[in-house]
Design a protein around this motif. Structure first.
Motif, short mmCIF file in Angstrom:
data_model
loop_
_atom_site.label_atom_id
_atom_site.label_comp_id
_atom_site.label_asym_id
_atom_site.label_seq_id
_atom_site.Cartn_x
_atom_site.Cartn_y
_atom_site.Cartn_z
N GLU A 3 0.83 -1.20 0.00
CA GLU A 3 0.00 0.00 0.00
C GLU A 3 0.87 1.26 0.00
O GLU A 3 0.56 2.23 -0.70
CB GLU A 3 -0.92 -0.01 1.23
CG GLU A 3 -1.72 1.26 1.45
CD GLU A 3 -2.75 1.53 0.37
OE1 GLU A 3 -3.15 2.70 0.22
OE2 GLU A 3 -3.16 0.56 -0.33
N LYS A 7 -0.38 3.50 -3.16
CA LYS A 7 -1.38 4.56 -2.98
C LYS A 7 -1.13 5.43 -1.75
O LYS A 7 -1.60 6.55 -1.68
CB LYS A 7 -2.78 3.95 -2.91
CG LYS A 7 -3.21 3.30 -4.21
CD LYS A 7 -4.66 2.81 -4.14
CE LYS A 7 -5.09 2.18 -5.47
NZ LYS A 7 -6.50 1.71 -5.42
N ARG A 9 -2.36 5.37 1.33
CA ARG A 9 -3.51 5.78 2.15
C ARG A 9 -3.13 5.50 3.60
O ARG A 9 -3.18 4.36 4.06
CB ARG A 9 -4.76 5.00 1.72
CG ARG A 9 -5.25 5.36 0.32
CD ARG A 9 -6.34 4.42 -0.14
NE ARG A 9 -5.82 3.09 -0.41
CZ ARG A 9 -6.53 2.11 -0.98
NH1 ARG A 9 -7.80 2.34 -1.33
NH2 ARG A 9 -6.00 0.94 -1.18
N TRP A 10 -2.75 6.56 4.29
CA TRP A 10 -2.17 6.39 5.62
C TRP A 10 -3.14 5.79 6.62
O TRP A 10 -2.74 5.05 7.52
CB TRP A 10 -1.62 7.73 6.12
CG TRP A 10 -0.42 8.17 5.32
CD1 TRP A 10 -0.37 9.16 4.38
CD2 TRP A 10 0.90 7.60 5.38
NE1 TRP A 10 0.90 9.24 3.85
CE2 TRP A 10 1.68 8.30 4.44
CE3 TRP A 10 1.48 6.57 6.13
CZ2 TRP A 10 3.03 8.01 4.24
CZ3 TRP A 10 2.82 6.27 5.91
CH2 TRP A 10 3.58 6.99 4.99
N TRP A 11 -4.43 6.07 6.47
CA TRP A 11 -5.41 5.48 7.38
C TRP A 11 -5.45 3.96 7.22
O TRP A 11 -5.60 3.22 8.20
CB TRP A 11 -6.80 6.08 7.13
CG TRP A 11 -7.37 5.77 5.77
CD1 TRP A 11 -7.26 6.52 4.64
CD2 TRP A 11 -8.12 4.60 5.40
NE1 TRP A 11 -7.89 5.90 3.58
CE2 TRP A 11 -8.43 4.73 4.02
CE3 TRP A 11 -8.57 3.48 6.10
CZ2 TRP A 11 -9.17 3.78 3.33
CZ3 TRP A 11 -9.30 2.51 5.41
CH2 TRP A 11 -9.59 2.67 4.04
N LYS A 51 -0.94 13.09 8.55
CA LYS A 51 -0.53 11.73 8.18
C LYS A 51 -0.23 10.90 9.43
O LYS A 51 -0.60 9.71 9.51
CB LYS A 51 0.68 11.78 7.26
CG LYS A 51 0.39 12.34 5.88
CD LYS A 51 1.66 12.39 5.03
CE LYS A 51 1.37 12.92 3.63
NZ LYS A 51 2.59 13.01 2.80
N GLN A 54 -3.51 9.87 11.07
CA GLN A 54 -4.15 8.78 10.32
C GLN A 54 -3.43 7.46 10.58
O GLN A 54 -4.06 6.40 10.69
CB GLN A 54 -4.12 9.08 8.83
CG GLN A 54 -5.01 10.24 8.40
CD GLN A 54 -4.93 10.46 6.90
OE1 GLN A 54 -5.25 9.58 6.11
NE2 GLN A 54 -4.48 11.65 6.50
#
Length: 239
Positions: A3, A7, A9-11, A51, A54
């Motif tokens: 990931e 992309k 996506r820190w969450w 960030k 998240q």
């Protein structure tokens, strides 16, 4: 890590790290890599804070869940139940030095780096018999089960990038945790607890090898083939 490289996506990365923490605390230091990555970005404080929030909120939530779970079972949020394991006298004596203790470091280092297969002898002699060598129930060296990892020791320090050091830092913290654990993972094929940090080391190996080679060299192909056959042979003695 997949990931992160696609992309970011820190969450979602934080959620995965939280689930790792719930599953294997000793594998959770992968979180350190992501924290260091965020901290290394250009100083845009609000963005960095966003960030980090998240990333860390799901991990903090996982810690709270572990604490509640432990308190419900053992009336102590820091007690994971390891002290109550029903184990043999030798294991119990070893555990008396501490569940996590530097005392366990030499044994675990030997099992992880130097332990070899066992020889098989004819009864009452030192004459070897088929299958001649067998797996070691205490585990075997990573360099026997995964000899390609030796490539990491041939990389020039000058070719290492800051991100490589951050991955190495996360793997090192995880390795130190498992190396100070009282258990040795009896009845295993390789060094079982290495699974906590090996994914990071394996990805680092692939990254560095790809940077220096367009394709697998003949030597690496032969090493992988030979390693696969040797592991299959030893695995047969394990089964």
């Amino acid at each position: 890590l997949y990931e992160f490289y696609h992309k970011k996506r820190w969450w979602l990365i934080g959620l995965i790290c939280g689930l790792i923490l719930l599953t294997r605390i000793t594998a959770a230091p992968i979180l350190l890599f992501f924290i260091l990555e965020i901290g290394s970005e250009k100083p845009k404080i609000p963005l960095i804070k966003s960030k980090l929030i998240q990333l860390c909120v799901p991990v903090v939530g996982a810690l709270v869940l572990i604490g509640v779970y432990n308190f419900t079972r053992f009336h102590n949020p820091l007690n994971g139940g390891f002290a109550y394991q029903d184990i043999g006298p030798i294991q119990a004596s070893t555990r008396s030095y501490g569940i996590f203790s530097p005392s366990h470091l030499p044994t675990n280092l030997y099992d992880m780096l130097l332990s070899t297969p066992q020889t098989v002898f004819k009864s009452g002699t030192w004459i070897m018999r088929f299958p001649y060598i067998r797996y070691n129930p205490f585990g075997m060296s990573l360099f026997i089960t995964s000899p390609y990892l030796l490539y990491l020791f041939m990389i020039k320090r000058s070719s290492l990038k800051p991100r490589d050091f951050r991955m190495f830092a996360a793997a090192t913290v995880s390795a130190l945790l498992v190396l100070t654990y009282y258990g040795v993972g009896m009845n295993q094929f390789g060094y079982r607890y290495g699974l906590d940090f090996l994914p990071v080391v394996f990805i680092l190996f692939m990254i560095k090898y790809r940077e220096n080679h367009d394709h697998l060299s003949l030597g690496m192909k032969m090493l992988l083939l030979g390693s696969g056959l040797a592991n299959f042979y030893l695995l047969w003695t394990f089964i």
